[in-house]
Design an enzyme around this catalytic site. Sequence first.
Site, mmCIF file in Angstrom:
data_model
loop_
_atom_site.group_PDB
_atom_site.id
_atom_site.type_symbol
_atom_site.label_atom_id
_atom_site.label_comp_id
_atom_site.label_asym_id
_atom_site.label_seq_id
_atom_site.Cartn_x
_atom_site.Cartn_y
_atom_site.Cartn_z
ATOM 1 N N ARG A 50 0.852 -1.197 0.000
ATOM 2 C CA ARG A 50 0.000 0.000 0.000
ATOM 3 C C ARG A 50 0.885 1.244 0.000
ATOM 4 O O ARG A 50 0.605 2.233 -0.653
ATOM 5 C CB ARG A 50 -0.960 0.014 1.207
ATOM 6 C CG ARG A 50 -1.691 1.348 1.345
ATOM 7 C CD ARG A 50 -2.958 1.339 2.212
ATOM 8 N NE ARG A 50 -2.923 0.415 3.314
ATOM 9 C CZ ARG A 50 -2.240 0.603 4.451
ATOM 10 N NH1 ARG A 50 -1.537 1.697 4.626
ATOM 11 N NH2 ARG A 50 -2.264 -0.316 5.400
ATOM 12 N N TYR A 102 -17.408 16.240 -15.165
ATOM 13 C CA TYR A 102 -17.675 14.818 -15.018
ATOM 14 C C TYR A 102 -18.750 14.598 -13.947
ATOM 15 O O TYR A 102 -18.642 15.162 -12.842
ATOM 16 C CB TYR A 102 -16.373 14.100 -14.647
ATOM 17 C CG TYR A 102 -16.553 12.616 -14.505
ATOM 18 C CD1 TYR A 102 -16.882 11.835 -15.600
ATOM 19 C CD2 TYR A 102 -16.410 11.994 -13.277
ATOM 20 C CE1 TYR A 102 -17.079 10.472 -15.478
ATOM 21 C CE2 TYR A 102 -16.591 10.622 -13.141
ATOM 22 C CZ TYR A 102 -16.929 9.878 -14.247
ATOM 23 O OH TYR A 102 -17.124 8.530 -14.128
ATOM 24 N N ASP A 174 -8.590 18.744 -14.317
ATOM 25 C CA ASP A 174 -8.857 17.371 -14.740
ATOM 26 C C ASP A 174 -8.562 17.321 -16.239
ATOM 27 O O ASP A 174 -9.305 17.864 -17.055
ATOM 28 C CB ASP A 174 -10.316 17.008 -14.440
ATOM 29 C CG ASP A 174 -10.634 15.542 -14.769
ATOM 30 O OD1 ASP A 174 -9.979 14.983 -15.674
ATOM 31 O OD2 ASP A 174 -11.544 14.985 -14.141
ATOM 32 N N LYS A 199 -9.075 6.175 -19.068
ATOM 33 C CA LYS A 199 -9.438 6.643 -20.405
ATOM 34 C C LYS A 199 -8.210 6.599 -21.326
ATOM 35 O O LYS A 199 -7.705 5.531 -21.574
ATOM 36 C CB LYS A 199 -10.065 8.033 -20.287
ATOM 37 C CG LYS A 199 -11.058 8.169 -19.113
ATOM 38 C CD LYS A 199 -12.321 7.341 -19.267
ATOM 39 C CE LYS A 199 -13.143 7.247 -17.990
ATOM 40 N NZ LYS A 199 -13.511 8.521 -17.374
HETATM 41 C C1 PLP Z 1 -13.964 8.924 -16.059
HETATM 42 C C2 PLP Z 1 -13.649 10.275 -15.548
HETATM 43 C C3 PLP Z 1 -13.387 10.502 -14.198
HETATM 44 C C4 PLP Z 1 -13.492 9.388 -13.164
HETATM 45 O O1 PLP Z 1 -12.522 8.418 -13.360
HETATM 46 P P1 PLP Z 1 -12.725 6.859 -12.979
HETATM 47 O O2 PLP Z 1 -11.425 6.261 -13.425
HETATM 48 O O3 PLP Z 1 -13.902 6.355 -13.730
HETATM 49 O O4 PLP Z 1 -12.924 6.804 -11.513
HETATM 50 C C5 PLP Z 1 -13.046 11.785 -13.805
HETATM 51 N N1 PLP Z 1 -12.966 12.789 -14.694
HETATM 52 C C6 PLP Z 1 -13.233 12.618 -15.997
HETATM 53 C C7 PLP Z 1 -13.138 13.785 -16.919
HETATM 54 C C8 PLP Z 1 -13.577 11.363 -16.471
HETATM 55 O O5 PLP Z 1 -13.855 11.200 -17.775
#
Ligand code: PLP
Length: 383
Positions: A50, A102, A174, A199
Amino acid sequence: MPDRMRFETAAIHAGQDPDPTTGAAIVPIYQTSTYVQDSVAKHKGFEYSRTDNPTRHALETCLASLEGARHAVAFGSGMAAITTLALTLASGDRVIIPDDGYGGTYRLFSKVTPPLGINFEAVNMADPDALGKALAGGAALVLAETPTNPWLKILDIEALAAASHAAGALLAVDNTFASPFLQRPLELGADVVVYSATKYLGGHSDLVAGSLATSDDALAERLRFLQNAAGAIPGPFDSWLLLRGLKTLALRMRAHCSGAAEVAHWLTGRADVRSVHYPGLEHFPGHRVAAKQMAAGGAPLYGGMVALELGSRTEALALCNNTKLFWLGESLGGVESLIEHPAEMTHASVAGSEVEVPDTLVRLSVGIEHPADLIADLERALG
Ligand SMILES: *Cc1c(COP(=O)(O)O)cnc(C)c1O
């Protein structure tokens, strides 16, 4: 090894020297929870997975290098990364988030953190007056997203950083939709970069992970402490898959961008498509800012996401249900193209709130298939 590798080189080499014990060319999956110590409190740098793990460590070194950041901290999901960022705040702090961000971020700050005394405001960050008003109310953190989800609005990161800092707030961006290949927010003044690595970074729809990157040493120390203390880590196998995905990020992003540009231009010529949202289109409101802050190798690139509005909910659902190559699914950024209906899928959790999405909107994640096949698929499904 050179001090400052270019992006494509760092993706292959940063943190990924041959394994010191065996010479293995690829960083091994250190699938272990614990590490045997030489004597009490004398170890080889790893005690418990961890706290740190060699595969994750290699991943974090590579992520930091791609971002031009001093530090990157990996998490088990994008939401785990954002939650850990939220844990740096204290009761009484306020967060400003986008009004078209998001859905999970909105859910976290509207449903999970308010009982901890962390309040939020969702604003249209593309409107400097709205942002200014929100900042005047005091804020510890501005969490921006650009391009936004699902409208692909473009925010000027330099301007956001100036406004946030003048108000005494940190700016987190983000950067999931752009990836560090197209956009490096730290170089534009942001303090923290947030990713859902699920992604584009992973890129193959086979893992869930997240990360935070910063060049602020004190903040990084706090995030590293929270990564261990709260424990929202990625496992060794997902860390390894993500490291493998990063190697082709530059190649994949170029293909996503050129495919999305072709699809978006084609859609603008359709009478049955009411509007097309893609930062690469010249008439798109954020086009000039996008051209300034999204680029690779000096040439602007606008990402792989496209949104379109149809005449009615029925038409939007018919398109989503009738494509064959564009698979119907949530998520984005994988090599395969996806289509979805935000109002009833990714953004269903914001229905009825101030950030609700119209049911005429369809979102495309353009994969790296041949664009002509993707266009033929859309043409048939629209027909
Ligand atoms: C998918 C996404 C998240 C969340 O991420 P996870 O890996 O699904 O927890 C946050 N911000 C954006 C812009 C996203 O597309």
